[in-house]
Design an enzyme around this catalytic site. Structure first.
Site, mmCIF file in Angstrom:
data_model
loop_
_atom_site.group_PDB
_atom_site.id
_atom_site.type_symbol
_atom_site.label_atom_id
_atom_site.label_comp_id
_atom_site.label_asym_id
_atom_site.label_seq_id
_atom_site.Cartn_x
_atom_site.Cartn_y
_atom_site.Cartn_z
ATOM 1 N N SER A 1 -52.845 9.250 -13.056
ATOM 2 C CA SER A 1 -53.816 8.969 -11.985
ATOM 3 C C SER A 1 -53.064 8.811 -10.666
ATOM 4 C CB SER A 1 -54.598 7.701 -12.322
ATOM 5 O OG SER A 1 -55.221 7.824 -13.579
ATOM 6 N N GLY B 1 -53.251 9.279 -7.560
ATOM 7 C CA GLY B 1 -53.748 8.609 -6.352
ATOM 8 C C GLY B 1 -53.495 7.123 -6.350
ATOM 9 N N ASP B 2 -53.471 6.504 -7.526
ATOM 10 C CA ASP B 2 -53.322 5.048 -7.599
ATOM 11 C C ASP B 2 -51.918 4.560 -7.236
ATOM 12 O OD1 ASP B 2 -55.937 4.272 -8.176
ATOM 13 O OD2 ASP B 2 -55.696 4.705 -10.291
ATOM 14 N N PRO B 3 -50.858 4.983 -7.939
ATOM 15 C CA PRO B 3 -49.549 4.469 -7.542
ATOM 16 C C PRO B 3 -49.152 4.924 -6.147
ATOM 17 C CG PRO B 3 -49.297 6.232 -9.146
ATOM 18 C CD PRO B 3 -50.757 5.894 -9.098
ATOM 19 N N GLY C 1 -50.923 2.671 -3.816
ATOM 20 C CA GLY C 1 -50.340 1.334 -3.850
ATOM 21 C C GLY C 1 -49.030 1.240 -3.110
#
Length: 803
Positions: A570, A572-574, A577
């Site tokens: 996924s 886009g998440d890390p 972040g």
């Protein structure tokens, strides 16, 4: 002073990682001097080029990575230029470089030497495998790191093609991530320098950072003994790319209520009531049964219509955009994501814009990328003139501490993007207080990855325990007005707030930035969301897996002759972040100098789109985009992932120079290939790539991936396995560098998690504490920070304010 204005940064190295770390600082106002060797940064030869005609001042990658910098040309092997470098080191406050250890030694890049010249210098050495350990001198390219860190092993995900190799994402994503991590830790260390005068040397391993964002896959092995790969099923379903009437669309349903809304949109078909589809994980187990029903229904829609109708019902649909489609998106234009930049030789081009929006707008493009050596005389004259000027002395810390040891963070985030951000702030020493509730436990606590033989529990998920290391947890039921007041009191005593709720939720709770900054004028707040907190699509939902399709990365990623693919995690998440963490650390530096806070609006979409430089610049220059080419490279050959002896075993091999090609021919015992007309030049090797790869495969498939690696690295060729989670956990190099965190946890005991991808010289190293039990720190935090008595705490628990 705005943002990082006046911060003096020296950049050394080549290609992407160091350049991107320095660009992040330059675009926020820092004064960056880029040192290039006489032949120029290799990114100048990389392209894409207008009309596909190579020109060192018109390379799209170089133009994108080097805005707001000045270029100084030095031959560091010459004594006089080495002296110029020493003067630049005395001038700089921050030095970032990505020279590998052997080249560091050749060029005199030494922290011990530089520290004697400038004790306050913060130097970040970002290298493929770090400055210590058995692989420290291994050669590596982007391909090496994408596979060597375990990411490519997982890509494209849910594949049925075991005959195809693990797949790297398009472009230089591993190196971009290395640059982001370098910017975070470097700005964090510089924040400490401003108050203590203490310099720092940071040893950052790009392999380790890539290995540190493998979603649930690493703990899937260490908790359950299972090795995830690009093959098989998703943990939950629906999840994937589906054909519409006029294109491709991505769909994911994470929560049960999203599935129920999808079923309603589909007209409540009878099959949706079957027990095998009762929850996300059972749907994942039975994806082969469910997929045909979903696919048949989606095929009747147009992409644009289904995106709009689905999002209106809070269902996460996302188009699979090309670069041309990305350029037309109203949301990105409304948020001024595209920026016109005029270059004296390349002309005026539309560049990709900032990976975050700032309330106090520090980000800007003040100058185009420099021409080679354009500022050499100017800069060296300035540095000579400044030599000997003394700055005010600063105290030196008696006991070195972690950079953010005096920073407190209130963390309202959950799942992955926000927790990934705050985990890195905790790694830098911040006190991170995670706000949780029994009403709706963090999704991460509910991911069913538990130690083998252990009953499920909210404190036992490897997913949560990986991404929340080093934090505290308190219970606060935000449905209660009294809980909101307690949250405000906590925030008044903190420095940073992080949240990744849907757009508008914090404002609805009375916890929006405008309200909070009245409580704490110097507050820094980061909001992370799929589409950002402004623009016509700000209410759209965007989970991490949906972002690679939305940002154009999926359209660029895929096997030769195949369709667009997901990227295995996924992403886009890390990325969102760590991007938020960059902005937070920059804001802490700015606040240290001005006392002002900042509001940071991170869009997962923009965060990944901002890394599409090679695809984007090809579109802007030539009206097209690169063809999907699997693990191949536009210029280098060989450059691929080759099958080895054993079941689903693979090794990467890449040659970027003629010297490396000659060494490869010797290493595989076929020196005659070096003079074979099909392979004797780089262009000839590209023209006969299929034949060359067949020859290499016939050699690798009879050998283990480690035999290939060791044999070729011994002669100076970038070869390395495509690593799975078991490989990583047992790897002697990563273990020698103490990369893994193995701390006792009250419920799951000692488990192995990925740790911190950098090592400090002047601060403690290693993860400080395991992930917290749900609400474990409630009493201590509220007692120590707010002075609540035992009686008051008991009352708040009884009334479910603390629940």
């Amino acid at each position: 002073m705005q943002g990082l204005a006046g911060v003096r940064v020296l950049e050394l190295g080549t290609m992407v990682s160091a350049a991107y770390a320095a660009k992040l600082m330059a675009d926020l106002g820092a004064e960056v001097i880029k040192v290039e060797e006489p032949q120029g940064d290799p990114a100048r030869q990389r392209g894409p080029f207008p009309g596909n005609v190579p020109h060192p001042e018109k390379s799209g990658l170089f133009l994108a990575l080097n805005t707001n910098k000045r270029s100084v040309m030095l031959n560091l092997r010459r004594a006089d230029d080495a002296q110029h470098l020493r003067r630049l080191v005395c001038w700089a406050e921050i030095l970032v470089h990505n020279y590998p250890p052997p080249l560091m030694k050749q060029l005199g890049i030494s922290y011990e030497e530089f520290r004697r010249l400038n004790p306050r210098l913060v130097m970040c050495s970002m290298t493929p495998f770090g400055l210590s350990g058995p692989y420290r001198e291994y050669k590596a390219y982007e391909l090496t790191l994408a596979h060597g860190g375990g990411w490519a092993w997982l890509s494209p995900g849910a594949s049925e093609r075991a005959d195809l190799p693990p797949l790297k994402a398009f472009g230089h994503q591993a190196d971009f991530q290395g640059g982001l991590a370098a910017a975070v830790v470097t700005l964090g260390a510089y924040y400490r320098t401003l108050s203590t005068g203490l310099g720092e040397h940071i040893d950052l391993s790009v392999q380790e950072f890539v290995a540190s964002f493998l979603e649930q896959n690493f703990v899937y092995y260490t908790y359950r003994g299972l090795v995830a790969s690009r093959l098989g099923k998703r943990l939950l379903y629906p999840w994937g790319i589906f054909p519409c009437r006029d294109g491709l669309i991505f769909l994911i349903c994470v929560e049960q209520d999203q599935w129920e809304r999808l079923v309603d949109l589909m007209g409540n078909p009878e099959w949706a009531t079957w027990e095998i589809f009762a929850d996300p994980f059972r749907r994942g187990e039975n994806a082969d049964v469910l997929h045909p029903y979903i696919a048949e229904w989606i095929r009747e829609w147009t992409v644009e219509e289904l995106w709009r109708v689905g999002q209106e019902r809070r269902i996460c649909f996302s188009p699979v955009f090309s670069m041309a489609e990305l350029a037309r998106q109203e949301q990105l234009h409304a948020r001024r994501f595209f920026v016109e930049v005029t270059h004296p030789q390349a002309g005026t081009l539309t560049h990709l814009g900032p990976p975050y929006q700032l309330r106090d707008p520090w980000w800007s493009i003040r100058r185009p990328a420099p021409q080679l050596g354009e500022h050499t005389r100017e800069v060296l004259a300035e540095v000579r003139a400044a030599q000997g000027q003394q700055t005010d002395p600063l105290p030196t810390a008696a006991t070195p501490a972690l950079p953010l040891h005096n920073i407190r963070v209130v963390d309202f985030s959950w799942a992955w993007a926000g927790p990934f951000c705050t985990m890195h702030l905790a790694h830098l020493g911040a006190e991170v207080i995670k706000i949780e509730s029994h009403i709706r436990p963090d999704l991460g606590r509910r991911v069913p990855i538990y130690p083998t033989g252990m009953e499920p529990g909210l404190n036992r998920s490897g997913y949560f325990n990986q991404w929340n290391q080093g934090k505290k947890s308190i219970l606060l039921n935000l449905q209660k007005p009294e809980a909101i007041e307690i949250a405000k009191q906590l925030i008044a005593r903190c420095d940073v707030v992080v949240e990744n709720f849907a757009t508008g939720v914090m404002e609805h709770l009375g916890l929006g930035y405008d309200e909070l900054k009245r409580l704490k004028p110097g507050l820094i707040m980061a909001s992370i969301s799929g589409y950002g907190h402004s623009g016509p699509q700000r209410k759209y939902m965007g989970y991490g897996p949906a972002v690679a399709p939305l940002a154009g990365l999926s359209s660029l990623t895929g096997y030769v002759g195949g369709g667009p693919q997901e990227v295995g995690i996924s992403y886009g998440d890390p990325n969102g972040g760590i991007t938020a963490a960059v902005a937070i650390c920059a804001a802490l530096v700015a606040r240290q100098r001005t006392g002002k806070g900042q509001y940071i609006d991170v869009s997962l979409w923009e965060g990944v789109a901002a890394l599409m430089h090679e695809g984007w610049m090809d579109y802007i220059m030539n009206g097209t985009q690169p063809a999907r080419m699997g693990n191949r490279d536009p210029w280098m050959s060989p450059h691929n992932c080759f099958r080895c002896a054993g079941e689903d075993e693979w090794v990467t091999i890449a040659c970027g120079t003629e010297e490396e090609w000659q060494a490869l021919c010797q290493g595989i015992g076929q020196p005659e290939l070096a003079t074979d007309p099909r392979f004797c030049t780089a262009s000839a090797r590209k023209a006969h790539e299929d034949e060359l790869e067949a020859i290499l495969t016939s050699w690798t498939e009879t050998r283990s991936k480690w035999e290939v690696t060791q044999r070729l690295q011994a002669v100076g060729v970038a070869a390395f396995p495509s690593m799975n989670s078991k490989d990583l956990a047992e790897d002697p190099h990563l273990n020698a560098r103490d990369f893994f965190a193995r701390l006792p946890h009250p419920e799951v005991g000692v488990q192995t998690h990925t740790g911190i991808p950098w090592r400090f010289t002047a601060a403690p190293n290693g993860v400080r504490a395991p992930a917290p039990l749900l609400g474990a720190d409630t009493d201590a935090v509220l007692r120590d920070l707010l002075g609540l008595s035992p009686q008051e705490l008991a009352r708040l628990k009884e009334t479910q304010v603390l629940y």
